[in-house]
Design a protein around this motif. Structure first.
Motif, PDB file in Angstrom:
ATOM      1  N   SER A   1       0.941  -1.169   0.022  1.00 18.51           N
ATOM      2  CA  SER A   1      -0.134  -0.192   0.003  1.00 18.51           C
ATOM      3  C   SER A   1       0.709   1.261   0.082  1.00 18.51           C
ATOM      4  N   ASP A   2       2.103   0.985   0.199  1.00 20.56           N
ATOM      5  CA  ASP A   2       3.132   2.282   0.419  1.00 20.56           C
ATOM      6  C   ASP A   2       2.382   3.198   1.480  1.00 20.56           C
ATOM      7  N   ASP A   3       1.606   2.723   2.406  1.00 21.68           N
ATOM      8  CA  ASP A   3       1.331   3.667   3.615  1.00 21.68           C
ATOM      9  C   ASP A   3       1.695   3.065   4.909  1.00 21.68           C
ATOM     10  N   PRO A   4       2.588   3.641   5.588  1.00 24.21           N
ATOM     11  CA  PRO A   4       3.055   3.281   7.038  1.00 24.21           C
ATOM     12  C   PRO A   4       2.047   3.021   7.977  1.00 24.21           C
ATOM     13  N   GLU A   5       0.723   3.789   7.675  1.00 23.48           N
ATOM     14  CA  GLU A   5      -0.362   3.581   8.680  1.00 23.48           C
ATOM     15  C   GLU A   5      -0.897   2.138   8.357  1.00 23.48           C
ATOM     16  N   GLN A   6      -0.985   1.785   7.252  1.00 21.37           N
ATOM     17  CA  GLN A   6      -1.584   0.445   7.035  1.00 21.37           C
ATOM     18  C   GLN A   6      -0.671  -0.633   7.518  1.00 21.37           C
ATOM     19  N   VAL A   7       0.821  -0.309   7.359  1.00 24.75           N
ATOM     20  CA  VAL A   7       1.690  -1.423   8.072  1.00 24.75           C
ATOM     21  C   VAL A   7       1.662  -1.306   9.510  1.00 24.75           C
ATOM     22  N   TYR A   8       1.246  -0.221  10.258  1.00 22.57           N
ATOM     23  CA  TYR A   8       0.923  -0.083  11.759  1.00 22.57           C
ATOM     24  C   TYR A   8      -0.117  -0.919  11.849  1.00 22.57           C
ATOM     25  N   ARG A   9      -1.221  -0.868  11.114  1.00 22.35           N
ATOM     26  CA  ARG A   9      -2.443  -1.504  11.478  1.00 22.35           C
ATOM     27  C   ARG A   9      -2.333  -2.972  11.503  1.00 22.35           C
ATOM     28  N   GLN A  10      -1.447  -3.422  10.367  1.00 21.74           N
ATOM     29  CA  GLN A  10      -1.051  -5.017  10.352  1.00 21.74           C
ATOM     30  C   GLN A  10      -0.431  -5.347  11.430  1.00 21.74           C
ATOM     31  N   VAL A  11       0.416  -4.504  12.155  1.00 17.51           N
ATOM     32  CA  VAL A  11       1.142  -5.240  13.180  1.00 17.51           C
ATOM     33  C   VAL A  11       0.051  -5.056  14.379  1.00 17.51           C
ATOM     34  N   PHE A  12      -0.512  -4.070  14.695  1.00 22.77           N
ATOM     35  CA  PHE A  12      -1.448  -3.912  15.620  1.00 22.77           C
ATOM     36  C   PHE A  12      -2.759  -5.446  15.483  1.00 22.77           C
ATOM     37  N   ALA A  13      -2.996  -5.672  14.355  1.00 27.12           N
ATOM     38  CA  ALA A  13      -3.981  -6.807  14.223  1.00 27.12           C
ATOM     39  C   ALA A  13      -3.262  -7.986  14.685  1.00 27.12           C
ATOM     40  N   ILE A  14      -1.932  -8.175  14.538  1.00 26.15           N
ATOM     41  CA  ILE A  14      -1.288  -9.206  15.135  1.00 26.15           C
ATOM     42  C   ILE A  14      -1.158  -9.287  16.599  1.00 26.15           C
ATOM     43  N   TRP A  15      -1.075  -7.953  17.251  1.00 30.30           N
ATOM     44  CA  TRP A  15      -0.935  -7.789  18.504  1.00 30.30           C
ATOM     45  C   TRP A  15      -2.349  -8.153  19.008  1.00 30.30           C
ATOM     46  N   GLN A  16      -3.395  -7.679  18.496  1.00 25.31           N
ATOM     47  CA  GLN A  16      -4.715  -7.985  18.782  1.00 25.31           C
ATOM     48  C   GLN A  16      -4.883  -9.296  19.133  1.00 25.31           C
ATOM     49  N   VAL A  17      -4.543 -10.087  18.200  1.00 25.24           N
ATOM     50  CA  VAL A  17      -4.816 -11.690  18.361  1.00 25.24           C
ATOM     51  C   VAL A  17      -3.966 -12.192  19.372  1.00 25.24           C
ATOM     52  N   LEU A  18      -2.580 -11.788  19.607  1.00 25.76           N
ATOM     53  CA  LEU A  18      -1.824 -12.454  20.704  1.00 25.76           C
ATOM     54  C   LEU A  18      -2.516 -11.993  22.152  1.00 25.76           C
ATOM     55  N   ALA A  19      -2.933 -10.747  22.048  1.00 21.49           N
ATOM     56  CA  ALA A  19      -3.425  -9.867  23.354  1.00 21.49           C
ATOM     57  C   ALA A  19      -4.901 -11.151  23.747  1.00 21.49           C
ATOM     58  N   ARG A  20      -5.652 -11.083  22.759  1.00 19.33           N
ATOM     59  CA  ARG A  20      -6.860 -11.802  22.948  1.00 19.33           C
ATOM     60  C   ARG A  20      -6.858 -13.428  23.229  1.00 19.33           C
ATOM     61  N   ARG A  21      -5.724 -13.765  22.758  1.00 21.27           N
ATOM     62  CA  ARG A  21      -5.431 -15.272  23.278  1.00 21.27           C
ATOM     63  C   ARG A  21      -4.892 -15.230  24.520  1.00 21.27           C
ATOM     64  N   GLY A  22      -4.401 -14.199  25.248  1.00 20.66           N
ATOM     65  CA  GLY A  22      -4.001 -13.875  26.706  1.00 20.66           C
ATOM     66  C   GLY A  22      -2.582 -14.419  26.925  1.00 20.66           C
ATOM     67  N   ILE A  23      -1.863 -13.987  25.898  1.00 21.65           N
ATOM     68  CA  ILE A  23      -0.267 -14.103  25.785  1.00 21.65           C
ATOM     69  C   ILE A  23      -0.015 -13.165  27.082  1.00 21.65           C
ATOM     70  N   ARG A  24       0.727 -13.534  28.113  1.00 19.29           N
ATOM     71  CA  ARG A  24       1.127 -12.526  29.125  1.00 19.29           C
ATOM     72  C   ARG A  24       2.791 -12.539  29.192  1.00 19.29           C
ATOM     73  N   TYR A  25       3.435 -11.374  29.571  1.00 13.82           N
ATOM     74  CA  TYR A  25       4.789 -11.504  29.967  1.00 13.82           C
ATOM     75  C   TYR A  25       4.905 -12.811  30.822  1.00 13.82           C
ATOM     76  N   SER A  26       6.065 -13.454  30.718  1.00 17.37           N
ATOM     77  CA  SER A  26       6.578 -14.211  31.889  1.00 17.37           C
ATOM     78  C   SER A  26       8.171 -13.879  31.880  1.00 17.37           C
ATOM     79  N   SER A  27       8.518 -13.546  33.193  1.00 22.20           N
ATOM     80  CA  SER A  27      10.217 -13.437  33.117  1.00 22.20           C
ATOM     81  C   SER A  27      10.756 -14.741  33.339  1.00 22.20           C
ATOM     82  N   ILE A  28      10.366 -15.791  32.879  1.00 29.32           N
ATOM     83  CA  ILE A  28      11.106 -17.081  33.118  1.00 29.32           C
ATOM     84  C   ILE A  28      12.098 -17.041  32.000  1.00 29.32           C
TER      85      ILE A  28
END
Length: 189
Positions: A38-65
């Protein structure tokens, strides 16, 4: 310097990657994954956020192990989870989260980098095809909001993770890649 070995954990061909992308499309977070087409940095940002949402909704949490069974302090080591371990166990340390995100980004042709600093790792990704615009992501912020929160709360959490990533990068930028600072590395995937 064996920091490049972290790149070996990035696996854009892992079946989980396609599952994450499929969930993001199914849930309507984005209409398509088109990398930089798309040559649009905002579209790239939205794609990365979409992936973040899937991982967050999955319940993946930080673990210091990070501990391994290596004896004593003579050997520097860290346990790194495989992608499916992070997904199934719903936890990721800084390396695990960065590697998981990098795997998905690589699959959709967004250029990721692992940023290694003493005792920590975070993710960098290019917002354009020539890499002149970079963003940074603190993956330890995954799970900072509950999995069932509103999209706006997830967006605020993501933006906070991007801001924290930028701050971390700015704090170490002068040392990255210098011969006299081998513990500061950017690992291009």
């Amino acid at each position: 310097d064996l920091s490049w070995m972290f790149a070996a954990y990035v696996d854009e061909e892992h079946p989980l990657v396609q599952r994450i992308l499929g969930e993001a499309l199914r849930d309507g977070y984005v209409e398509r994954f088109d990398g930089y087409q798309s040559d649009d940095p905002e579209q790239v940002y939205r794609q990365v956020f979409a992936i973040w949402q899937v991982l967050a909704r999955r319940g993946i949490r930080y673990s210091s192990i990070t501990r391994t069974s290596a004896p004593g302090d003579a050997v520097l080591s860290q346990y790194v989870r495989f992608l499916d371990e992070s997904w199934d166990n719903r936890q990721a340390n800084c390396v695990d989260g960065a590697v998981l995100m990098a795997s998905v980004l690589r699959r959709i042709d967004i250029d990721p980098q692992l940023v290694l600093v003493p005792g920590h790792m975070f993710l960098a990704f290019a917002l354009d095809s020539d890499g002149s615009q970079m963003a940074y992501l603190e993956t330890t912020r995954l799970g900072a909001t509950a999995a069932k929160t509103a999209d706006s709360a997830l967006l605020a959490n993501f933006e906070s993770a991007v801001e924290e990533g930028l701050q971390r990068h700015d704090a170490v930028a002068a040392r990255l890649g210098r011969a006299d600072s081998p513990q500061y590395r950017t690992i291009d995937i």
